[in-house]
Design an enzyme around this catalytic site. Structure first.
Site, PDB file in Angstrom:
ATOM      1  CE  LYS A  54      -3.969  -3.243   2.643  1.00  0.00           C
ATOM      2  NZ  LYS A  54      -4.448  -2.699   3.293  1.00  0.00           N
ATOM      3  CD  GLN A  98      -3.137  -4.237   6.716  1.00  0.00           C
ATOM      4  OE1 GLN A  98      -3.356  -3.545   5.724  1.00  0.00           O
ATOM      5  NE2 GLN A  98      -3.681  -5.898   6.095  1.00  0.00           N
ATOM      6  CG  ASP A 121      -9.386  -0.134   5.001  1.00  0.00           C
ATOM      7  OD1 ASP A 121      -9.249  -0.279   3.474  1.00  0.00           O
ATOM      8  OD2 ASP A 121      -8.536  -0.687   5.646  1.00  0.00           O
TER       9      ASP A 121
END
Ligand code: NAD
Length: 292
Positions: A54, A98, A121
């Site tokens: 990412k 994460q 997200d």
């Protein structure tokens, strides 16, 4: 049947170029560089790899990125304080934590603490609710990546029977909603299958489009697939291999070798849904930055 690959690697490259171009335009007009912050707790190998990808993708398109690392001994309160601090940071447009986080930290609380405006997200209940209602929202990266792949390859979804296998909050459930939505990439008749589904094989055999998000390597076999179907494989599994330098290779939830000859289109693993997921995160971060 001569199947075609739904090439996520190539498609994501094109989308990245489009994003990079847009960033250049923003900067040339005196605007602010989009900024994604990622929080990583602990040293889980797979999470390290995902976050590294990412961060690298941010660099490729000209975003600023910040990786904030914590030992897995961090308390829930400390992590929540950091998230709240980032929520207020004017320079940061998007924030991801994460997952998974260590067991002593509530994933639910963490997801709810991230500001919905920075939740690139798309995990926050507000974003999931808005997406479900067909309103503007940050859609979670993997479902959005699947939809983009379908769109870029002009695969017709309207009136088609889509079978989604797996009902997770981050893949199966949202993609089933998006495909049934009244939209250009929706209007499908969707069947959502899961671990308690009976007659899975019979249901799958009726599908024009199959989305496999089960988390079991090689689960979807050729006897489950109708001739001419489109198959999208979300699964990622590391399997031992004596043919690669690393000693392992990636495989999906679909038995690609046997299923592909029955398909019109199929995603490879690797190089299918995976790269599209990262690009969706970049797209969401750009949207968050532009909103400001
Ligand atoms: P999950 O484990 O949260 O959910 C799996 C789902 O499969 C569950 O809803 C369960 O009901 C269903 N299932 C399990 N056994 C079944 C059976 N026998 N029959 C029918 N359904 C069954 O998984 P997830 O987070 O959605 O991930 C699925 C896979 O996708 C994993 O391999 C994961 O690593 C991968 N993944 C890939 C990406 C990407 O970017 N490519 C992103 C997220 C997840």
């Amino acid at each position: 049947m001569n199947y075609k690959l739904l090439d996520g690697k190539e498609t994501s490259k094109q989308i990245k170029e489009e994003i990079a171009e847009e960033v250049k335009q923003i900067i040339s007009k005196g605007g602010k560089r989009p900024h994604l912050a990622a929080i990583l707790v602990g040293n889980d190998g797979a999470s390290e790899t995902y976050v590294a990808h990412k961060v690298k993708a941010c660099e490729q398109v000209g975003f600023k990125s910040s990786l904030i690392r914590f030992e897995d001994t961090i308390t829930e309160d400390e992590l929540i304080s950091k998230i709240k601090e980032i929520n207020l940071d004017e320079d940061i447009d998007g924030l991801i934590v994460q997952l998974p986080v260590p067991k002593h930290i509530s994933e639910e609380k963490i997801i709810e603490t991230v500001s919905p405006e920075k939740d690139v997200d798309g995990f926050h209940p507000i974003n999931i609710g808005r997406m479900t209602l067909g309103m503007n929202a940050f859609v979670s990266a993997t479902p959005q990546g699947i939809i983009d792949l379908i769109q870029r390859y002009n695969i017709k979804t309207s009136g088609k029977h889509c079978v989604v296998i797996g009902r997770s909050n981050i893949v199966g459930k949202p993609v089933s909603i998006l495909l049934s939505q009244k939209s250009n990439t929706g209007n499908a008749t969707v069947t959502l299958c899961h671990s308690r589904t009976t007659n899975l094989k019979e249901i799958c055999k009726q599908a024009d489009i199959v989305i496999a998000a089960i988390g079991k390597q090689g689960f979807v076999t050729e006897d489950m697939i109708k001739e001419g179907a489109v198959v999208i494989d979300v699964g990622i599994h590391r399997v031992k291999s004596d043919k690669t330098k690393t000693g392992w290779k990636l495989k999906g939830d679909v038995d690609f070798e046997k299923v592909a000859p029955k398909c019109t289109y199929i995603t490879p693993v690797p190089g299918g849904v995976g790269p599209m997921t990262i690009v969706s995160l970049l797209k969401n971060t750009l949207i968050a930055a532009k909103k400001k």
